[in-house]
Design a protein around this motif. Sequence first.
Motif, mmCIF file in Angstrom:
data_model
loop_
_atom_site.group_PDB
_atom_site.id
_atom_site.type_symbol
_atom_site.label_atom_id
_atom_site.label_comp_id
_atom_site.label_asym_id
_atom_site.label_seq_id
_atom_site.Cartn_x
_atom_site.Cartn_y
_atom_site.Cartn_z
ATOM 1 N N ALA A 449 -11.693 27.500 -13.267
ATOM 2 C CA ALA A 449 -12.873 26.661 -13.031
ATOM 3 C C ALA A 449 -12.747 25.906 -11.712
ATOM 4 N N MET A 450 -11.549 25.414 -11.409
ATOM 5 C CA MET A 450 -11.326 24.710 -10.151
ATOM 6 C C MET A 450 -11.581 25.640 -8.967
ATOM 7 N N LYS A 451 -11.101 26.878 -9.063
ATOM 8 C CA LYS A 451 -11.316 27.846 -7.982
ATOM 9 C C LYS A 451 -12.805 28.143 -7.791
ATOM 10 N N ALA A 452 -13.541 28.209 -8.916
ATOM 11 C CA ALA A 452 -14.978 28.489 -8.829
ATOM 12 C C ALA A 452 -15.712 27.325 -8.166
ATOM 13 N N ILE A 453 -15.329 26.105 -8.488
ATOM 14 C CA ILE A 453 -15.945 24.927 -7.871
ATOM 15 C C ILE A 453 -15.637 24.887 -6.378
ATOM 16 N N LYS A 454 -14.398 25.160 -6.047
ATOM 17 C CA LYS A 454 -13.994 25.184 -4.632
ATOM 18 C C LYS A 454 -14.808 26.226 -3.863
ATOM 19 N N ALA A 455 -14.954 27.403 -4.434
ATOM 20 C CA ALA A 455 -15.699 28.473 -3.757
ATOM 21 C C ALA A 455 -17.169 28.116 -3.594
ATOM 22 N N ALA A 456 -17.723 27.398 -4.572
ATOM 23 C CA ALA A 456 -19.142 27.041 -4.504
ATOM 24 C C ALA A 456 -19.408 25.977 -3.442
ATOM 25 N N LEU A 457 -18.553 24.973 -3.374
ATOM 26 C CA LEU A 457 -18.780 23.872 -2.435
ATOM 27 C C LEU A 457 -18.210 24.138 -1.048
ATOM 28 N N ASP A 458 -17.180 24.958 -0.980
ATOM 29 C CA ASP A 458 -16.491 25.205 0.295
ATOM 30 C C ASP A 458 -16.231 26.705 0.448
ATOM 31 N N PRO A 459 -17.296 27.500 0.560
ATOM 32 C CA PRO A 459 -17.129 28.964 0.576
ATOM 33 C C PRO A 459 -16.275 29.477 1.729
ATOM 34 N N LYS A 460 -16.225 28.749 2.830
ATOM 35 C CA LYS A 460 -15.394 29.178 3.957
ATOM 36 C C LYS A 460 -13.955 28.677 3.848
ATOM 37 N N GLY A 461 -13.694 27.811 2.874
ATOM 38 C CA GLY A 461 -12.334 27.342 2.645
ATOM 39 C C GLY A 461 -11.770 26.480 3.756
ATOM 40 N N ILE A 462 -12.637 25.667 4.403
ATOM 41 C CA ILE A 462 -12.148 24.884 5.548
ATOM 42 C C ILE A 462 -11.507 23.564 5.129
ATOM 43 N N MET A 463 -11.802 23.085 3.907
ATOM 44 C CA MET A 463 -11.372 21.746 3.533
ATOM 45 C C MET A 463 -9.954 21.731 2.983
ATOM 46 N N ASN A 464 -9.058 21.165 3.765
ATOM 47 C CA ASN A 464 -7.663 20.974 3.374
ATOM 48 C C ASN A 464 -7.062 22.222 2.742
ATOM 49 N N PRO A 465 -7.108 23.348 3.461
ATOM 50 C CA PRO A 465 -6.612 24.607 2.887
ATOM 51 C C PRO A 465 -5.133 24.498 2.463
ATOM 52 N N GLY A 466 -4.839 25.033 1.292
ATOM 53 C CA GLY A 466 -3.460 25.037 0.797
ATOM 54 C C GLY A 466 -3.111 23.822 -0.027
ATOM 55 N N ALA A 467 -3.995 22.820 -0.065
ATOM 56 C CA ALA A 467 -3.769 21.648 -0.922
ATOM 57 C C ALA A 467 -4.373 21.896 -2.287
ATOM 58 N N VAL A 468 -3.718 21.456 -3.325
ATOM 59 C CA VAL A 468 -4.101 21.573 -4.739
ATOM 60 C C VAL A 468 -4.074 23.027 -5.189
#
Length: 471
Positions: A449-468
């Motif tokens: 679920a966390m991965k799905a939320i991350k993908a929805a809000l930050d599809p390019k993965g620019i926000m603090n990559p590698g954290a959490v």
Amino acid sequence: MTLKPADQSFLTALEAQLPAGSLKAPEPRYLEEPRGRARGQAGAVALPRSVEEVSTILKACHAASVAVVPYGGGTGLVGGQLSEELRAPLVISLERMKRVRSVDAQSNVIEVDAGCILADIHTAAEEVDRLFPLSLAAKGSAQIGGNLATNAGGVNVLRYGNARDLCLGLEAVLPNGDIWHGLSPLRKDNTGYDLRNLLIGSEGTLGIITGASLKLSPQPSAHETALMVVPSPAAALDLLALARDMVGEAVSAFELMSKQALEFLAEKMPEVRQPFAEFPEWFVLIDFGLSRAQAGQAAMESLFEAALEQELVSDGFIASSDKQRDEFWELRETIPLANRAVGSISSHDVSLPLDRLPEFIDAGQTLISSFEGLRLNCFGHLGDGNLHFNVFPPKGIDKKEFSHLQSEVKSSVHDLVAQFGGSFSAEHGVGRLKTDDLLKYGDPTKIAAMKAIKAALDPKGIMNPGAVLKA
């Protein structure tokens, strides 16, 4: 999605959209972990002065697929504020956004920029005879945005809750640059998904918090503070229950400390006043924040007498002045500094169910004793089940000589925590140092679920990559 560095062409284009002086070369403080365990990289540091400037920066990063590392006070202990792997990310520091926007003593609300230093929020609250109860050792440098991004705990969680419990509303910029205007001071707003609580604790992976509406509380009319010697952690829990029976929610803090903590202070910080002529194996710091109705009733003295009768305590000191109270708290708050001076092999921020906590401590002591010569400093916020369970080399030996044991010690401790139904991260977060632990001990459905939320809000993965979430 392949992320790109904040190279000169990107920085030149971004600089043209911002006021002069908004970008600068990274200084060492933006790239260093407090304990020296990691060193980050950065193409530049952005220093916005407003939410609109944060929006401009994130829009540019989103369009160019440039990685962003949000930076608060730099006090985090799990590597969330820096990255060794990313190639020249853009670090965004909100240190220039440090206004107290408004204080409403009648409504018990303070509205602040995310770059406000925690101690400055305390001062602003005190000026209108109010209390902002979030407090931790790094309050002089920690920023409230970082406190919220990590859902910080501290010494007053027992009475007032974590950072999440103290926040009414947020202003934040999402990864694509959109501004969420969620600073409402409402205590009830049942209008859909709770974005506030989604962003709190997300460690900068879903957006950047730029402002917050925070709860204030009445200032206690009186404080009573004491150090009490207990025979065991189990007795300490019984003492906490007795204190709550006597004064209810006036118990603001209940901190467990050990003989090892005092020995480290004597070894590395001899200037800190030690109240005990002979160091006890276990003792607690208890703080009551009393209302007008409770003040003047010598509540702490009554607690000590009752506990002595029940053999829950054997000795103690009740602070007779503000100066002595400050000395008791200084003892507690300098333990992390003494730990850092000694140098730990492996540090653990764990939480346990209260009823299993004494058994865990016994099992943990046995576990660490199986590593010949290693020393354990177990201390923390006993009332909310949060222990700092840190392992050190023998006296006089550098921690580097035991670095080969770090992974084994950490895994052994976290395995034990899991066996007792606890969490490997109580208040420090996951950052980059504990992403493997999240995969090992976390619930698979929650992680999905966390991965799905991350993908929805930050599809390019620019926000603090590698954290959490592991990159």
